[in-house]
Design an enzyme around this catalytic site. Structure first.
Site, mmCIF file in Angstrom:
data_model
loop_
_atom_site.group_PDB
_atom_site.id
_atom_site.type_symbol
_atom_site.label_atom_id
_atom_site.label_comp_id
_atom_site.label_asym_id
_atom_site.label_seq_id
_atom_site.Cartn_x
_atom_site.Cartn_y
_atom_site.Cartn_z
ATOM 1 N N ASP A 142 3.356 3.129 124.329
ATOM 2 C CA ASP A 142 4.567 2.590 124.965
ATOM 3 C C ASP A 142 5.615 3.700 124.996
ATOM 4 O O ASP A 142 6.581 3.705 124.230
ATOM 5 C CB ASP A 142 5.089 1.386 124.175
ATOM 6 C CG ASP A 142 4.081 0.256 124.177
ATOM 7 O OD1 ASP A 142 3.557 -0.075 125.259
ATOM 8 O OD2 ASP A 142 3.791 -0.275 123.092
ATOM 9 N N GLY A 162 2.491 -8.949 116.419
ATOM 10 C CA GLY A 162 1.234 -9.625 116.106
ATOM 11 C C GLY A 162 0.162 -9.292 117.121
ATOM 12 O O GLY A 162 0.233 -8.269 117.801
ATOM 13 N N ALA A 163 -0.844 -10.164 117.219
ATOM 14 C CA ALA A 163 -2.009 -9.932 118.081
ATOM 15 C C ALA A 163 -2.547 -8.522 117.815
ATOM 16 O O ALA A 163 -2.725 -7.712 118.733
ATOM 17 C CB ALA A 163 -1.661 -10.145 119.554
ATOM 18 N N LEU A 164 -2.778 -8.254 116.548
ATOM 19 C CA LEU A 164 -3.076 -6.893 116.108
ATOM 20 C C LEU A 164 -4.431 -6.405 116.613
ATOM 21 O O LEU A 164 -5.376 -7.163 116.735
ATOM 22 C CB LEU A 164 -3.027 -6.837 114.583
ATOM 23 C CG LEU A 164 -1.658 -7.233 114.000
ATOM 24 C CD1 LEU A 164 -1.708 -7.182 112.481
ATOM 25 C CD2 LEU A 164 -0.525 -6.370 114.525
ATOM 26 N N HIS A 203 -2.809 -0.794 116.410
ATOM 27 C CA HIS A 203 -1.974 -1.093 115.245
ATOM 28 C C HIS A 203 -2.648 -0.576 113.968
ATOM 29 O O HIS A 203 -1.981 -0.065 113.076
ATOM 30 C CB HIS A 203 -1.766 -2.607 115.101
ATOM 31 C CG HIS A 203 -1.000 -3.237 116.221
ATOM 32 N ND1 HIS A 203 -1.541 -4.171 117.061
ATOM 33 C CD2 HIS A 203 0.281 -3.055 116.639
ATOM 34 C CE1 HIS A 203 -0.634 -4.556 117.941
ATOM 35 N NE2 HIS A 203 0.480 -3.886 117.713
ATOM 36 N N GLY A 230 3.695 3.176 118.440
ATOM 37 C CA GLY A 230 2.630 3.724 119.271
ATOM 38 C C GLY A 230 3.194 4.603 120.380
ATOM 39 O O GLY A 230 4.234 4.295 120.956
ATOM 40 N N GLU A 231 2.473 5.690 120.668
ATOM 41 C CA GLU A 231 2.887 6.557 121.779
ATOM 42 C C GLU A 231 2.499 5.970 123.127
ATOM 43 O O GLU A 231 2.955 6.437 124.158
ATOM 44 C CB GLU A 231 2.248 7.943 121.614
ATOM 45 C CG GLU A 231 2.934 8.755 120.547
ATOM 46 C CD GLU A 231 2.333 10.142 120.376
ATOM 47 O OE1 GLU A 231 1.093 10.258 120.446
ATOM 48 O OE2 GLU A 231 3.103 11.082 120.167
HETATM 49 O O1 PAF Z 1 5.878 -2.621 120.886
HETATM 50 C C1 PAF Z 1 6.024 -3.768 120.403
HETATM 51 O O2 PAF Z 1 5.085 -4.423 119.962
HETATM 52 C C2 PAF Z 1 7.419 -4.366 120.345
HETATM 53 O O3 PAF Z 1 8.176 -4.009 121.455
HETATM 54 C C3 PAF Z 1 8.160 -4.025 119.045
HETATM 55 C C4 PAF Z 1 8.445 -2.541 118.900
HETATM 56 C C5 PAF Z 1 7.337 -4.496 117.844
HETATM 57 C C6 PAF Z 1 9.501 -4.766 119.017
HETATM 58 O O4 PAF Z 1 9.341 -6.150 119.108
#
Ligand code: PAF
EC number: 6.3.2.1
Length: 179
Positions: free
Chosen positions: A151, A31-33, A37, A148-149
């Site tokens: 992370d 969440g918290a898009l 995202h 996402g790249e």
């Molecule tokens: O990157 C994130 O937002 C979280 O680690 C994920 C991949 C959604 C797993 O909860």
């Protein structure tokens, strides 16, 4: 855009679509898009017939319970934001009990990927990430999943999980990454 909160409802929707030969993209989120995202969703929409965005604050990846308590929960705003996006997709926002009816005791170990850098300072964090991603893969059984790249370490570990634990823990999903 449809909001689905139970595994049963999600799977019955997806089974019907799969039986029509539709491809399914999964974008896992907590969440918290934000715009990052949105770019994952955009790509998923372009490459799949249907896109599921999961919105679940996963407790098992928080080694600090204060961080879990403070994590923003913005489901209404997230729904509104993505309700405006184009393309067929649904929002999967399950409760903690729905995902973890009992504690997940599975251990995922991809050393040294998960024991260096962030893994050194956040014991159990990447194990929790693997638990939820594996669960989401098994629930949704997506054709493709999008991460996402940004992370980078998380992505490397998920890639390894998909490569080494294919089928048993992750099904047959293909991974895609976006900046
Ligand atoms: O990157 C994130 O937002 C979280 O680690 C994920 C991949 C959604 C797993 O909860």
């Amino acid at each position: 855009m449809k909001l689905v909160q139970t595994i049963k409802e999600l799977q019955s929707e997806l089974d019907a679509l799969r039986s029509e030969g539709k491809t399914i993209g999964l974008v896992p989120t907590m969440g918290a898009l934000h715009a990052g995202h949105a770019s994952l969703v955009k790509r998923a929409v372009a490459e799949n017939d249907v896109v599921v965005v999961s919105d679940f604050v996963n407790p098992t990846q928080f080694n600090d319970k204060n961080d879990l308590a403070k994590y923003p929960r913005t489901l209404d705003a997230d729904c509104e934001l993505f309700g405006k996006s184009r393309g067929g997709f649904c929002f999967f926002a399950p409760s903690v009990e729905e995902i973890y009816p009992e504690p997940d005791t599975r251990q995922f170990s991809y050393a040294p990927l998960d024991t260096v850098m962030e893994g050194r300072f956040r014991p159990g964090h990447f194990n929790g990430v693997c638990q939820i991603v594996s669960k989401l893969f098994m629930i949704v059984n997506p054709t493709r999943a999008y991460f996402g790249e940004k992370d980078f370490q998380q992505l490397a570990i998920i890639r390894e999980m998909v490569k080494t634990d294919r089928v048993q823990r992750t099904g047959n999903c293909r991974l895609s990454y976006c900046a």
